[in-house]
Scaffold this active site. Structure first.
Site, PDB file in Angstrom:
ATOM      1  N   GLU A  32     -44.053  43.980 -75.385  1.00 16.86           N
ATOM      2  CA  GLU A  32     -45.469  43.025 -75.676  1.00 16.86           C
ATOM      3  C   GLU A  32     -46.400  44.007 -75.385  1.00 16.86           C
ATOM      4  O   GLU A  32     -46.407  45.206 -75.221  1.00 16.86           O
ATOM      5  CB  GLU A  32     -45.441  42.226 -74.305  1.00 16.86           C
ATOM      6  CG  GLU A  32     -45.040  42.544 -73.241  1.00 16.86           C
ATOM      7  CD  GLU A  32     -45.736  43.912 -72.678  1.00 16.86           C
ATOM      8  OE1 GLU A  32     -46.916  43.745 -72.541  1.00 16.86           O
ATOM      9  OE2 GLU A  32     -45.210  44.565 -72.206  1.00 16.86           O
ATOM     10  N   GLU A  54     -45.020  47.779 -74.155  1.00 17.53           N
ATOM     11  CA  GLU A  54     -44.780  47.777 -75.565  1.00 17.53           C
ATOM     12  C   GLU A  54     -43.403  47.864 -75.797  1.00 17.53           C
ATOM     13  O   GLU A  54     -42.998  48.130 -76.981  1.00 17.53           O
ATOM     14  CB  GLU A  54     -45.589  49.122 -75.959  1.00 17.53           C
ATOM     15  CG  GLU A  54     -46.873  49.241 -76.042  1.00 17.53           C
ATOM     16  CD  GLU A  54     -47.341  50.579 -76.709  1.00 17.53           C
ATOM     17  OE1 GLU A  54     -46.806  51.305 -77.159  1.00 17.53           O
ATOM     18  OE2 GLU A  54     -48.792  51.042 -76.310  1.00 17.53           O
TER      19      GLU A  54
END
Length: 388
Positions: free
Chosen positions: A194, A339
């Site tokens: 994310e 991420e």
């Protein structure tokens, strides 16, 4: 995809069948040419892969990282922008870097043979013209332009928006299966990541709602806030929980995502749920990815069977999220970027677990081979030398 329908989703196979495969695979692993348990968590991962794939020769045929991106109303001007050390505009900048193959997660994907997809679920910027680098897919699936509402003033999203975000995550899983070629879902591994300024605050609020832990035990420094920023973050989470107390009291873990979560958190939850339905192994990343995974397991316990926890995030609250889901993180490297970076680093571990089960000899096979070699007649030249 309605939230209640997702919670009632059936697992890929029955609990009894899954347990039988776990037992069969554990027996095969214990029979390998090594002391039982000497390869630690790698053995557990190998056994679990066997149970998901219904084979004693598991494989990882394809790996993908999906990064879900969204902004949060709580970071808007006039709300609590101080919960992050960076402005909300940075979400769009990092999205462009991921799409362009220039981010940390993109570099790690390229180094480890992992395909990459980045999904705009609600970034506060027009990203329609963002160009994707070779090997990177960009998906525009905006649920609410501008991101979630400020959870200080009420629910972060409506139930309809929650359902849409869950479906965004589920669709990403289905794309990964289709793009994996001829392999079954169980032979594809999905890394869940994310990005979104303010999302450690939203994740902390969801974790506090799901566990009952106080803000001080679930709030970390995120992007690197100082002591004053951390105090503001804790106070913000406390205010958010109070503002949404009625919704939280009357709903389950997925209701907490709608009330105090974020669009990317909900999309990750949808991905975990769909992966659980398909029997597809997923690598959980750090704190935020882990909170979404924990909320799903709390709502739908059988989803835990497909979750492999990649690393112990350095963010406060990460251990509590793993405990909710029964996750055992594999790596401890002080990671806290997000991420999906830690999940990608664990892909070689999952591949190694599959290789151990598929290619390593049993102790019995080693002993039989040794006995056969000892009993075999010596080559003619060696026999002549022995009698000379």
């Amino acid at each position: 995809m309605a939230p209640d329908a997702v919670e009632a989703a059936s697992p890929a196979d029955s609990a009894t069948e899954h347990q039988l495969w776990l037992q069969r695979a554990q027996q095969a692993m214990d029979a390998k040419a090594k002391p039982p348990g000497s390869l630690g968590l790698l053995e557990e991962w190998a056994v679990r892969l066997c149970a998901l794939q219904h084979t004693l020769s598991p494989r990882i045929a394809a790996a993908r990282l999906v990064v879900f991106a969204a902004d949060h109303g709580v970071t808007a001007e006039g709300q609590a922008p101080g919960v992050s050390a960076y402005p909300r505009a940075l979400t769009a900048s990092v999205f462009r870097a991921v799409a362009g193959g220039r981010s940390a997660c993109a570099a790690l994907c390229a180094a480890n043979g992992v395909s990459l997809e980045v999904v705009d679920v609600g970034v506060d910027a027009d990203l329609s013209a963002v160009a994707a680098a070779l090997g990177v897919a960009v998906v525009h699936a905006v649920v609410r332009p501008g991101g979630s509402r400020s959870m200080l003033a009420g629910a972060a999203m409506t139930q309809h928006e929650l359902a849409q975000a869950l479906e965004v995550g589920a669709a990403a899983v289905r794309r990964a299966v289709c793009d994996g070629g001829a392999c079954s879902p169980a032979a594809c591994v999905l890394c869940i990541g994310e990005l979104g300024i303010g999302n450690t605050t939203a994740a902390a609020a969801v974790l506090a709602a799901v566990t009952g832990l106080p803000p001080e035990e679930v709030c970390g420094r995120g992007t690197g806030v100082d002591d004053a920023g951390l105090r503001l973050k804790c106070a913000t989470v406390a205010a958010v929980l109070a503002a949404n107390a009625a919704a939280l009291a009357g709903g389950g873990p997925l209701a907490a995502l709608a009330a105090v979560g974020g669009l990317e958190l909900a999309a990750m939850a949808g991905a975990y749920l769909e992966a659980g339905r398909l029997g597809m192994p997923v690598l959980v990343d750090g704190f935020i990815s882990g909170v979404a995974a924990a909320a799903v397991v709390k709502a739908h316990p059988s989803a835990a069977r497909v979750q492999f926890w990649s690393h112990a995030s350095a963010e406060r609250g990460a251990a509590a999220a793993a405990a909710v889901a029964g996750g055992a993180p594999a790596l401890s490297m002080g990671l806290r970027l997000g991420e999906g970076s830690g999940a990608v680093l664990a892909v070689p571990l999952l591949r190694s677990a599959a290789a151990l089960m598929s290619n390593m000899a049993s102790l019995q096979e080693v002993l039989v081979a040794e006995a056969a070699a000892a009993a075999a007649p010596a080559p003619a030249g060696q026999a002549a030398e022995a009698t000379a």
